[in-house]
Design a protein around this motif. Sequence first.
Motif, PDB file in Angstrom:
ATOM      1  N   GLN A   1      29.837  -6.536  10.607  1.00 26.60           N
ATOM      2  CA  GLN A   1      29.746  -7.694   9.727  1.00 26.60           C
ATOM      3  C   GLN A   1      29.641  -8.947  10.563  1.00 26.60           C
ATOM      4  OE1 GLN A   1      33.510  -7.688   7.608  1.00 26.60           O
ATOM      5  NE2 GLN A   1      34.489  -8.866   9.196  1.00 26.60           N
ATOM      6  N   GLY A   2      29.361 -10.041   9.883  1.00 26.69           N
ATOM      7  CA  GLY A   2      29.410 -11.340  10.535  1.00 26.69           C
ATOM      8  C   GLY A   2      30.858 -11.738  10.742  1.00 26.69           C
ATOM      9  N   PRO A   3      31.097 -12.748  11.579  1.00 26.20           N
ATOM     10  CA  PRO A   3      32.471 -13.186  11.842  1.00 26.20           C
ATOM     11  C   PRO A   3      33.201 -13.600  10.562  1.00 26.20           C
ATOM     12  CG  PRO A   3      30.954 -14.172  13.412  1.00 26.20           C
ATOM     13  CD  PRO A   3      30.120 -13.488  12.367  1.00 26.20           C
ATOM     14  N   ARG A   4      34.463 -13.196  10.477  1.00 28.21           N
ATOM     15  CA  ARG A   4      35.310 -13.519   9.329  1.00 28.21           C
ATOM     16  C   ARG A   4      36.662 -14.027   9.838  1.00 28.21           C
ATOM     17  NH1 ARG A   4      31.174 -11.801   7.188  1.00 28.21           N
ATOM     18  NH2 ARG A   4      30.945 -10.875   5.143  1.00 28.21           N
ATOM     19  N   ASP A   5      37.384 -14.706   8.988  1.00 33.07           N
ATOM     20  CA  ASP A   5      38.729 -15.184   9.272  1.00 33.07           C
ATOM     21  C   ASP A   5      39.660 -13.983   9.475  1.00 33.07           C
ATOM     22  OD1 ASP A   5      41.500 -15.929   7.628  1.00 33.07           O
ATOM     23  OD2 ASP A   5      40.781 -17.528   8.961  1.00 33.07           O
ATOM     24  N   ILE A   6      40.652 -14.125  10.336  1.00 33.74           N
ATOM     25  CA  ILE A   6      41.559 -13.013  10.646  1.00 33.74           C
ATOM     26  C   ILE A   6      42.318 -12.533   9.412  1.00 33.74           C
ATOM     27  CG2 ILE A   6      43.513 -14.437  11.387  1.00 33.74           C
ATOM     28  CD1 ILE A   6      43.872 -12.212  13.636  1.00 33.74           C
ATOM     29  N   GLU A   7      42.671 -13.429   8.494  1.00 35.97           N
ATOM     30  CA  GLU A   7      43.374 -13.003   7.274  1.00 35.97           C
ATOM     31  C   GLU A   7      42.492 -12.091   6.424  1.00 35.97           C
ATOM     32  OE1 GLU A   7      46.548 -13.210   6.455  1.00 35.97           O
ATOM     33  OE2 GLU A   7      46.859 -14.190   8.391  1.00 35.97           O
ATOM     34  N   LEU A   8      41.199 -12.405   6.335  1.00 35.34           N
ATOM     35  CA  LEU A   8      40.282 -11.536   5.589  1.00 35.34           C
ATOM     36  C   LEU A   8      40.154 -10.177   6.267  1.00 35.34           C
ATOM     37  CD1 LEU A   8      37.459 -14.063   4.661  1.00 35.34           C
ATOM     38  CD2 LEU A   8      39.189 -13.079   3.145  1.00 35.34           C
ATOM     39  N   LYS A   9      40.140 -10.169   7.591  1.00 34.76           N
ATOM     40  CA  LYS A   9      40.044  -8.894   8.322  1.00 34.76           C
ATOM     41  C   LYS A   9      41.310  -8.071   8.139  1.00 34.76           C
ATOM     42  CE  LYS A   9      38.579 -10.986  12.123  1.00 34.76           C
ATOM     43  NZ  LYS A   9      38.125 -11.180  13.508  1.00 34.76           N
ATOM     44  N   ARG A  10      42.455  -8.704   8.108  1.00 34.21           N
ATOM     45  CA  ARG A  10      43.715  -7.970   7.863  1.00 34.21           C
ATOM     46  C   ARG A  10      43.674  -7.286   6.505  1.00 34.21           C
ATOM     47  NH1 ARG A  10      46.674 -12.697  10.479  1.00 34.21           N
ATOM     48  NH2 ARG A  10      47.290 -11.845  12.480  1.00 34.21           N
ATOM     49  N   GLU A  11      43.234  -8.034   5.491  1.00 34.13           N
ATOM     50  CA  GLU A  11      43.160  -7.461   4.145  1.00 34.13           C
ATOM     51  C   GLU A  11      42.130  -6.338   4.086  1.00 34.13           C
ATOM     52  OE1 GLU A  11      42.420  -8.689  -0.503  1.00 34.13           O
ATOM     53  OE2 GLU A  11      42.820 -10.268   0.957  1.00 34.13           O
ATOM     54  N   LEU A  12      40.996  -6.525   4.740  1.00 33.62           N
ATOM     55  CA  LEU A  12      39.956  -5.494   4.766  1.00 33.62           C
ATOM     56  C   LEU A  12      40.474  -4.207   5.397  1.00 33.62           C
ATOM     57  CD1 LEU A  12      36.987  -4.609   4.381  1.00 33.62           C
ATOM     58  CD2 LEU A  12      36.514  -5.662   6.612  1.00 33.62           C
ATOM     59  N   VAL A  13      41.132  -4.329   6.548  1.00 30.71           N
ATOM     60  CA  VAL A  13      41.681  -3.150   7.230  1.00 30.71           C
ATOM     61  C   VAL A  13      42.711  -2.449   6.348  1.00 30.71           C
ATOM     62  CG1 VAL A  13      43.093  -2.406   9.191  1.00 30.71           C
ATOM     63  CG2 VAL A  13      41.173  -3.963   9.563  1.00 30.71           C
ATOM     64  N   ALA A  14      43.570  -3.214   5.695  1.00 29.34           N
ATOM     65  CA  ALA A  14      44.589  -2.618   4.818  1.00 29.34           C
ATOM     66  C   ALA A  14      43.939  -1.876   3.649  1.00 29.34           C
ATOM     67  CB  ALA A  14      45.536  -3.697   4.300  1.00 29.34           C
ATOM     68  N   ARG A  15      42.927  -2.485   3.029  1.00 33.41           N
ATOM     69  CA  ARG A  15      42.293  -1.848   1.866  1.00 33.41           C
ATOM     70  C   ARG A  15      41.482  -0.613   2.253  1.00 33.41           C
ATOM     71  NH1 ARG A  15      40.680  -5.730  -2.908  1.00 33.41           N
ATOM     72  NH2 ARG A  15      42.471  -7.105  -2.920  1.00 33.41           N
ATOM     73  N   VAL A  16      40.776  -0.686   3.380  1.00 36.61           N
ATOM     74  CA  VAL A  16      40.017   0.483   3.839  1.00 36.61           C
ATOM     75  C   VAL A  16      40.975   1.624   4.164  1.00 36.61           C
ATOM     76  CG1 VAL A  16      38.573   1.362   5.724  1.00 36.61           C
ATOM     77  CG2 VAL A  16      38.002  -0.816   4.626  1.00 36.61           C
ATOM     78  N   THR A  17      42.063   1.301   4.845  1.00 43.69           N
ATOM     79  CA  THR A  17      43.067   2.317   5.183  1.00 43.69           C
ATOM     80  C   THR A  17      43.637   2.937   3.908  1.00 43.69           C
ATOM     81  OG1 THR A  17      43.623   1.196   7.243  1.00 43.69           O
ATOM     82  CG2 THR A  17      45.254   2.740   6.365  1.00 43.69           C
ATOM     83  N   ASP A  18      44.000   2.100   2.937  1.00 45.06           N
ATOM     84  CA  ASP A  18      44.535   2.612   1.669  1.00 45.06           C
ATOM     85  C   ASP A  18      43.546   3.539   0.971  1.00 45.06           C
ATOM     86  OD1 ASP A  18      46.888   1.225   2.045  1.00 45.06           O
ATOM     87  OD2 ASP A  18      46.367  -0.408   0.661  1.00 45.06           O
TER      88      ASP A  18
END
Length: 98
Positions: A46-63
């Motif tokens: 993906q294009g660069p994103r804010d670290i908070e958005l990446k944290r949420e993305l990682v959590a949701r993908v993991t879930d």
Amino acid sequence: MRERFGSGSAAASRGELFPAAKRTGTAGAAPPRTEEHTMPIVTIQQGPRDIELKRELVARVTDAFVDSLKIPAEAVQVWIHEVPADSWGVAGKLTADK
């Protein structure tokens, strides 16, 4: 195509490339793959994103993997590969030029 241990062998009929390693546990042989040994690795480009958005993305993908595959969260790896806008094109143009 190369022949595997003679076309008439039992190992060849089962499609085994290294039958002795499976039977005897020879050094260098990989352990059999089971559901307990699989570790999903999810790569997101993906294009660069804010670290908070990446944290949420990682959590949701993991879930999603935990829920669908019934595996522990510790078994899921998520890799984010960020591509700068000047290194990514869509429809024949760099995204940086849009």
